[in-house]
Scaffold this motif. Structure first.
Motif, PDB file in Angstrom:
ATOM      1  N   LEU A 289       8.813  -7.410   8.793  1.00 44.63           N
ATOM      2  CA  LEU A 289       8.070  -8.213   7.829  1.00 44.63           C
ATOM      3  C   LEU A 289       8.820  -8.167   6.511  1.00 44.63           C
ATOM      4  N   ARG A 290       9.245  -9.327   6.034  1.00 46.96           N
ATOM      5  CA  ARG A 290       9.981  -9.411   4.765  1.00 46.96           C
ATOM      6  C   ARG A 290       9.330 -10.510   3.926  1.00 46.96           C
ATOM      7  N   ASP A 291       8.577 -10.077   2.915  1.00 46.32           N
ATOM      8  CA  ASP A 291       7.846 -11.031   2.078  1.00 46.32           C
ATOM      9  C   ASP A 291       7.562 -10.370   0.736  1.00 46.32           C
ATOM     10  N   ASP A 292       8.388 -10.647  -0.244  1.00 48.44           N
ATOM     11  CA  ASP A 292       8.233 -10.018  -1.563  1.00 48.44           C
ATOM     12  C   ASP A 292       7.178 -10.721  -2.412  1.00 48.44           C
ATOM     13  N   GLN A 293       6.764 -11.922  -2.021  1.00 52.67           N
ATOM     14  CA  GLN A 293       5.835 -12.689  -2.834  1.00 52.67           C
ATOM     15  C   GLN A 293       4.373 -12.476  -2.426  1.00 52.67           C
TER      16      GLN A 293
ATOM     17  N   GLY B  72       7.331  -1.392  -1.109  1.00 52.04           N
ATOM     18  CA  GLY B  72       7.390  -1.745  -2.526  1.00 52.04           C
ATOM     19  C   GLY B  72       8.245  -2.957  -2.795  1.00 52.04           C
ATOM     20  N   ILE B  73       9.219  -3.206  -1.923  1.00 54.48           N
ATOM     21  CA  ILE B  73      10.062  -4.400  -2.086  1.00 54.48           C
ATOM     22  C   ILE B  73       9.705  -5.459  -1.042  1.00 54.48           C
ATOM     23  N   GLY B  74       8.551  -5.293  -0.395  1.00 58.34           N
ATOM     24  CA  GLY B  74       8.054  -6.312   0.528  1.00 58.34           C
ATOM     25  C   GLY B  74       8.670  -6.277   1.901  1.00 58.34           C
ATOM     26  N   VAL B  75       9.076  -5.087   2.371  1.00 62.22           N
ATOM     27  CA  VAL B  75       9.711  -4.981   3.688  1.00 62.22           C
ATOM     28  C   VAL B  75       9.036  -3.880   4.500  1.00 62.22           C
TER      29      VAL B  75
ATOM     30  N   VAL C  12       3.215   0.252  15.042  1.00 61.28           N
ATOM     31  CA  VAL C  12       3.629   1.322  14.123  1.00 61.28           C
ATOM     32  C   VAL C  12       4.483   0.710  13.010  1.00 61.28           C
ATOM     33  N   PRO C  13       3.933   0.530  11.804  1.00 64.16           N
ATOM     34  CA  PRO C  13       4.725  -0.026  10.707  1.00 64.16           C
ATOM     35  C   PRO C  13       5.407   1.086   9.893  1.00 64.16           C
ATOM     36  N   THR C  14       6.559   0.762   9.325  1.00 66.33           N
ATOM     37  CA  THR C  14       7.199   1.677   8.357  1.00 66.33           C
ATOM     38  C   THR C  14       6.662   1.358   6.970  1.00 66.33           C
ATOM     39  N   VAL C  15       6.671   2.378   6.094  1.00 71.51           N
ATOM     40  CA  VAL C  15       6.098   2.190   4.761  1.00 71.51           C
ATOM     41  C   VAL C  15       7.099   2.488   3.646  1.00 71.51           C
TER      42      VAL C  15
END
Length: 351
Positions: free
Chosen positions: A161-165, A215-218, A208-211
């Motif tokens: 998931l890559r979404d900074d907005q 902070g940078i939307g990833v 299982v998501p990474t955290v």
């Protein structure tokens, strides 16, 4: 000098002005034309029902005069239809256009959006484990060979998931997709590799998501699906119509037996179908116009509201009626009737 003879008075002439008259007049045959907008529905199967609606029109006032030809001027016909709503199932794989893409429950995971599949997919091309049908020998080495069956398919992958907005919204969206279902229902999982797009049905088993980089939307989200049926299927379903006078040919391009759907058209007594040495027959009499649907994967039988139809004594179980890979003749042979024929539908199945 007077002339003797008979005189005739002049014929009186009476004139009157045309005047309106209330009367019932018969109109000749005329045509009313209308044109509907084109309706396009793309779906595997759909039935569209329209509620009752009325078509109304209004003609201009009609005045009738003595010794007058009656003509209607140009008039318009107006109507109003109720709003048309069509609910259709999602066509699996419709959104996939390139290698490496995954579609789960109609949601596309792709390089073209914020959900990118990473290159560590496992379990999709792997042959599932086997449940051995061998039986041990009591007084010898080894075992007696038996029928093996593939176990369920387990597919694992990572979606980045890559979404900074709008990261919170996207996270909620994928979390909702990758969560436990309400019941035992399995959903379509479609994956394209090397220009081959195949379909399976499964349920989410793990998320299982990474955290570290939220902070940078990833976030890299590990997902695992379990498919109770280990087979993978072609997106398109093939079908043929078979009659008692003309057997058909089923071409199955997969690598493992596939279970078809059947549709018998009444009238027919003891509908019976044969393929690859197996016979499926039902102890039922179909009336004219009746439709009898059979799903050999689920074992369900439906005639109208009747959801159970007994098998004939010489029939294989419904779920044992399968089409092997290759080209096979399929024969429809009821005891009598059968003029309406039957339909056979199948998907190519791959292990």
């Amino acid at each position: 000098m007077a002339h003797i003879g008979r005189g005739f008075p002049s014929r009186p002439v009476v004139t009157s002005r045309p005047h309106p008259l209330d009367a019932v007049s018969t109109l000749g045959v005329f045509a009313v034309g209308w044109e509907f907008p084109e309706l396009t529905v793309t779906t595997p199967s759909v039935t569209i029902g329209l509620d009752v609606f009325a078509i109304g029109w209004e003609f201009p006032p009609l005045t009738v005069l003595y010794d007058t030809t009656i003509g209607l001027g140009v008039f318009s016909v107006g109507w109003e239809f109720p709003e048309l709503t069509v609910d259709v199932p999602i066509l699996p794989g419709l959104k996939i256009t390139r290698d490496g893409e995954i579609e789960w429950r109609g949601e596309l995971f792709s390089l073209t959006n914020q959900f990118t599949p990473l290159a560590d997919l496992t379990g999709w091309e792997d042959h599932p484990g086997l449940a051995s049908g061998n039986s041990e020998k009591a007084q010898d080495h080894g075992s007696e060979p038996g029928q093996d069956f593939a176990e369920e398919r387990v597919v694992s992958g990572v979606i980045q998931l890559r979404d900074d907005q709008t990261f919170p919204d996207s996270l909620k969206r994928i979390r909702r997709l990758l969560t436990v279902g309400r019941d035992e229902t399995e959903y379509p999982l479609v994956i394209r590799l090397r220009e081959e797009t195949l379909l399976a049905y499964g349920k989410i088993n793990r998320r299982v998501p990474t955290v570290e980089n939220v902070g940078i939307g990833v976030s890299d989200i590990s997902a695992q699906w379990i498919c109770s049926d280990p087979g993978r299927y072609s997106l398109l379903e093939s079908g043929i119509h078979v009659t008692t006078a003309s057997p058909g040919t089923v071409s199955h391009d997969g690598d493992v037996d596939t279970k078809p759907r059947l549709r018998f058209h009444g009238p027919a007594v003891i509908p019976r179908v044969r393929v690859a040495g197996r016979t499926l027959a039902f102890n039922v009499v179909l009336a004219a116009g009746e439709i009898f649907n059979v799903d050999c994967k689920t074992g369900t039988t439906i005639i109208g509201v009747l959801d159970y139809v007994p098998l004939h004594d010489f029939s294989v179980p419904i779920t044992d009626f399968e089409i092997p890979p290759g080209d096979w003749e399929i024969v429809y042979d009821p005891d009598s009737g059968g003029d309406g024929g039957m339909d056979v539908f199948w998907r190519d199945r791959f292990m």
